[in-house]
Design a protein around this motif. Structure first.
Motif, PDB file in Angstrom:
ATOM      1  N   CYS A 197      10.642   3.685 -14.201  1.00 30.28           N
ATOM      2  CA  CYS A 197      11.924   4.073 -13.595  1.00 30.28           C
ATOM      3  C   CYS A 197      12.277   5.518 -13.920  1.00 30.28           C
ATOM      4  CB  CYS A 197      13.042   3.145 -14.061  1.00 30.28           C
ATOM      5  SG  CYS A 197      12.951   1.502 -13.337  1.00 30.28           S
ATOM      6  N   ILE A 198      12.015   5.941 -15.148  1.00 28.11           N
ATOM      7  CA  ILE A 198      12.279   7.334 -15.527  1.00 28.11           C
ATOM      8  C   ILE A 198      11.458   8.254 -14.614  1.00 28.11           C
ATOM      9  CG2 ILE A 198      11.995   9.080 -17.354  1.00 28.11           C
ATOM     10  CD1 ILE A 198      13.989   7.296 -18.453  1.00 28.11           C
ATOM     11  N   ALA A 199      10.184   7.920 -14.450  1.00 25.24           N
ATOM     12  CA  ALA A 199       9.308   8.743 -13.610  1.00 25.24           C
ATOM     13  C   ALA A 199       9.776   8.758 -12.158  1.00 25.24           C
ATOM     14  CB  ALA A 199       7.873   8.241 -13.705  1.00 25.24           C
ATOM     15  N   ALA A 200      10.325   7.653 -11.688  1.00 26.39           N
ATOM     16  CA  ALA A 200      10.760   7.558 -10.293  1.00 26.39           C
ATOM     17  C   ALA A 200      12.099   8.236 -10.035  1.00 26.39           C
ATOM     18  CB  ALA A 200      10.843   6.084  -9.878  1.00 26.39           C
ATOM     19  N   TYR A 201      13.009   8.190 -10.995  1.00 23.50           N
ATOM     20  CA  TYR A 201      14.378   8.642 -10.754  1.00 23.50           C
ATOM     21  C   TYR A 201      14.766   9.958 -11.419  1.00 23.50           C
ATOM     22  CZ  TYR A 201      15.046   4.084  -8.661  1.00 23.50           C
ATOM     23  OH  TYR A 201      14.936   2.972  -7.854  1.00 23.50           O
TER      24      TYR A 201
END
Length: 144
Positions: A123-127
């Motif tokens: 999620c960190i990588a996506a957002y």
């Protein structure tokens, strides 16, 4: 009761008797169904065990090193992601405290926090546009 129920209840009793300290080493459990034999993933077995009194774990993660301008929006986006698409995490909470992004959720399968760490990292990588230099750590895992 059929063979399936015997496996579920037998495993649940064993797990409860040992206070949840048994780690399942099986990858697939083959069980007899009405129309023959089919495979049942361990995750499904663990989910069913939860329904019969298995243990829950509260996992707390902290992401350090994000830019201050990315934190509030990342917190909101990650909360929406877990509430909408990762429903196997109960009671997810994500908050930005001005320096760190803290995530807490409860699961019936993640007794060491590694699965939640992996999903939160995704999620960190996506957002977050610029997450280079950040680090996600497991703050705690507690049996609840």
């Amino acid at each position: 009761m059929g063979y399936f129920h015997k496996v579920i209840f037998g495993t649940a009793r064993k797990r409860l008797k040992n206070k949840g300290k048994v780690t399942f080493k099986i990858q697939w459990l083959v069980i007899g169904g009405q129309n023959g034999v089919f495979n049942c993933p361990t995750l499904v077995l663990n989910t069913l065990l939860y329904a019969y009194g298995d243990f829950m774990y509260r996992v707390t993660l902290v992401c350090r090193g994000l830019r201050k301008e990315d934190g509030p929006e990342a917190s909101s986006d990650i909360m929406k992601e877990f509430e909408s698409h990762r429903k196997w995490h109960a009671n997810p909470a994500c908050a930005w405290d001005g320096e760190n992004l803290k995530f807490v959720s409860e699961t019936d399968f993640d007794n060491d926090g590694q699965a939640t760490l992996d999903e939160f990292g995704d999620c960190i990588a996506a957002y977050v546009t610029n997450y280079c230099g950040s680090q996600v750590v497991i703050e705690s895992v507690e049996e609840i």
